[in-house]
Design an enzyme around this catalytic site. Structure first.
Site, PDB file in Angstrom:
ATOM      1  N   CYS A   2       0.570  -1.283   0.176  1.00  0.00           N
ATOM      2  CA  CYS A   2       0.230   0.217  -0.236  1.00  0.00           C
ATOM      3  C   CYS A   2       1.207   1.275  -0.294  1.00  0.00           C
ATOM      4  CB  CYS A   2      -0.555  -0.205   1.764  1.00  0.00           C
ATOM      5  SG  CYS A   2      -1.820  -1.961   1.516  1.00  0.00           S
ATOM      6  N   HIS A 504      21.163 -35.957  -6.478  1.00  0.00           N
ATOM      7  CA  HIS A 504      20.802 -36.660  -5.421  1.00  0.00           C
ATOM      8  C   HIS A 504      18.984 -36.221  -4.687  1.00  0.00           C
ATOM      9  CE1 HIS A 504      24.393 -36.923  -3.278  1.00  0.00           C
ATOM     10  NE2 HIS A 504      24.709 -36.233  -3.693  1.00  0.00           N
TER      11      HIS A 504
END
Ligand code: F6R
Length: 608
Positions: A2, A504
């Protein structure tokens, strides 16, 4: 986030407020609105979407008057809609604009509804308008009424309020969200960001937490602190020229800001290095003693600034021999961190107003750190004011929501910190790095010349839905930052991994539809990285490698290579950031996204 802009002037304020809102657009918002007092009546327009929609309404139905408030809203409570846009009124007697979140609004709303107030929005803000109306009805003036109600508001706020009964008065209040007073000639302004007011003044008063301010006719400004004592706050002249708030010849702010990097990196270094050494005093008179006793460093930040912190961990551990922990502020602030003796607390923030980072600093001040240092781009911001020491990154205003020059200047500041801690501890000078820093702006310029090649490369991404970024060592955070930039502005899902981690798990994702982007500087991890890249090729992945001119990675059918000038190993993370920024930018332009204001994002995240 805002934005607030307000004015009490001798002239019509509609255009001042509208221009202020345009200047706040960069913060990210979904609707806007304006209330102006005209012949004793509060007149209002609100619009969903861009400020241009509000401007179109004003073009057909102007809001003349010398006193007004305006707002850009970024939805937190209640969807983006005209009804939820600010200003919020109570019986057309009171108008309110608000940044932040009122955490106890539900309880207040219940009480107000029981007293007969009806609500027209889903926002937390509307309670403030009705609370003020309730107080005004008891005979208080606007200032007194605001002073009384803020004590009952929980959470964070910056407020601008006006009343139909007081024609030339705007009252502001600040608690947890930034608010500045613009000092004009016979006129006064209020805004959540000085940039919103640079068209009318360059003189600002930065309100402190708990401050309440009243703006009146003829530029009268009265400030009281949380205890109600009248206080004088210094007037500061804004350092950055107004030119920074325009795009110049560039199509987007982001591109302009990417191209400003050679200049702002020079500015970040200016006066902070001698021929062969870093000037530790750049961090302030107490820096030498503090760094000398620093045994550990905790770095806290969010988003892109967090990535800068991750790079600094590699630097501080390798070049200053000091163990470092880096953490995102939203996690740190709710942990129970153990603070070893001699730990320095460092925050990184472009805006200096990020709610999580500020809260982390306030929490850290209750712990046993030896001191706090803010590395920040906004002088006078809350983070700077509340830290023991600060170093300005001098990037100038960054308007594009996606952070670019703020990141690279943070890295410069963090390398200065690394060298300073090392020097304060009596370790041998890192003269080669000091020399390389001096040469960095020119190298960045050389990389920017590659823009059109990167634009060509970007075509390979426009139709993709996913991308994988790889890096090793201090370039793993650069891969993270590259992935974040691509996500933010092109909406392509991107992930970053340390290249050694590929096998991995993430290798399962690699196929001909998955572009894999890697940075390959000439460092001691190069041979390891080359093996990881072979793992990608063997699975049919399309490789895009940003490589040092000396590493000998050659272009092949499945490997596109962009060659970068050789740079000192320590500074490679800085240089390799630039092509990744340009790549994201061009992909976003090809995809036709709103580059400077990507969907759902805000520039300065002043709510939790
Ligand atoms: C990303 C970006 C954000 C900010 C983050 C922290 O491009 O800009 O991730 O880095 O919101 O903001 P600051 O640095 O102002 O604390």
């Amino acid at each position: 986030m805002c934005g607030i802009v307000a004015a009490v002037a001798q002239r019509n304020v509609q255009e001042i407020l509208l221009e202020g809102l345009r200047r706040l657009e960069y913060r990210g918002y979904d609707s806007s609105g304006m209330t102006v007092l005209n012949s004793g009546a509060l007149t209002r327009h609100r619009a969903l979407g861009k400020v241009a929609s509000l401007a179109a309404q004003l073009a057909t139905s102007a809001l003349p008057g010398t006193c007004g408030i305006a707002h850009t809203r970024w939805a937190t409570h209640g969807k983006p809609s005209e009804a939820n846009a600010h200003p919020h009124h109570s019986s057309n007697q009171v108008a309110v604009v608000h940044n932040g979140i009122i955490e106890n609004y539900e309880r207040i709303k219940d009480t107000l509804q029981a007293s007969g107030y009806s609500f027209t929005s889903e926002t937390d803000t509307e309670v403030i308008a009705h609370l003020l109306a309730e107080k005004l009805a008891t005979g208080l003036n606007l200032f007194e009424a605001t002073q009384q109600i803020v004590n009952g508001l929980g959470g964070a706020y910056a407020l601008g309020v006006m009343s139909a009964a007081e024609p030339s008065v705007v009252v502001g209040a600040r608690q947890g969200s930034p608010l500045v007073v613009g000092v004009g000639i016979d006129e006064a302004f209020l805004a959540s960001d000085p940039l919103a007011l640079l068209q009318v003044t360059d003189r600002f008063i930065y309100l402190e937490e708990g401050d309440l301010v009243e703006l009146r006719e003829h530029g009268d400004i009265r400030i009281v602190d949380r205890q109600g004592n009248a206080v004088e706050r210094p007037i500061q002249t804004f350092e950055h020229g107004d030119g920074a708030a325009s795009k110049g010849n560039y199509r987007h702010y982001m591109l302009k800001e990417i191209f400003e990097q050679p200049d702002v990196i020079s500015a970040a270094l200016e006066g902070r290095l001698s021929d062969s050494s870093v000037l530790v005093e750049s961090f302030g008179p107490d820096a030498q003693a503090l760094f000398q006793s620093t045994r550990q460093v905790h770095i806290i930040a969010c988003g892109t600034s967090y990535h800068a912190g991750l790079v600094a961990r590699y630097w501080l551990e390798r070049y200053a021999g000091v163990p470092v922990q880096v953490e995102v502020a939203s996690e740190y602030r709710y942990r129970h961190p153990v603070v070893p003796e001699g730990t320095l607390f460092v925050t990184l923030s472009q805006s200096g107003e990020t709610a999580d980072t500020l809260a982390a600093l306030r929490f850290a001040k209750t712990l046993s750190y030896i001191g706090s240092l803010a590395i920040c781009n906004v002088p006078g911001s809350s983070l700077v004011r509340e830290s023991d020491m600060s170093l300005m990154t001098r990037a100038g205003p960054e308007i594009g929501v996606a952070s670019t020059k703020a990141f690279t200047t943070q890295l410069v500041a963090l390398m200065l910190l690394t060298l300073s801690v090392s020097k304060a501890k009596g370790q041998p000078e890192q003269q080669d790095i000091v020399t390389a820093l001096g040469a960095l702006p020119a190298l960045c310029q050389q990389v920017l010349v590659l823009d059109s090649q990167i634009e060509t490369l970007s075509q390979a991404f426009a139709e993709k839905h996913h991308a994988l970024f790889l890096g090793r060592g201090a370039h793993y955070p650069i891969a993270l930052e590259g992935a974040l930039k691509l996500k933010e502005i092109s909406y392509i899902h991107a992930e970053a991994y340390p290249a050694g981690e590929l096998k991995h798990g993430p290798l399962a994702l690699v196929d001909s539809e998955m572009p894999v982007i890697s940075v390959a500087p000439n460092d001691d991890l190069l041979e390891k990285l080359k093996s990881n890249l072979q793992e990608v090729r063997a699975r049919g992945g399309q490789l895009f490698v940003f490589a040092d001119e000396r590493v000998g990675i050659s272009e092949q059918d499945d490997v596109r290579v962009l060659t970068l000038p050789h740079v000192h190993e320590a500074l490679a993370p800085l240089l390799y950031t630039l092509p990744l920024q340009l790549l994201s930018y061009h992909v976003a332009v090809l995809k036709g996204t709103d580059v400077d204001q990507p969907r759902n994002l805000a520039k300065s995240v002043t709510v939790e």
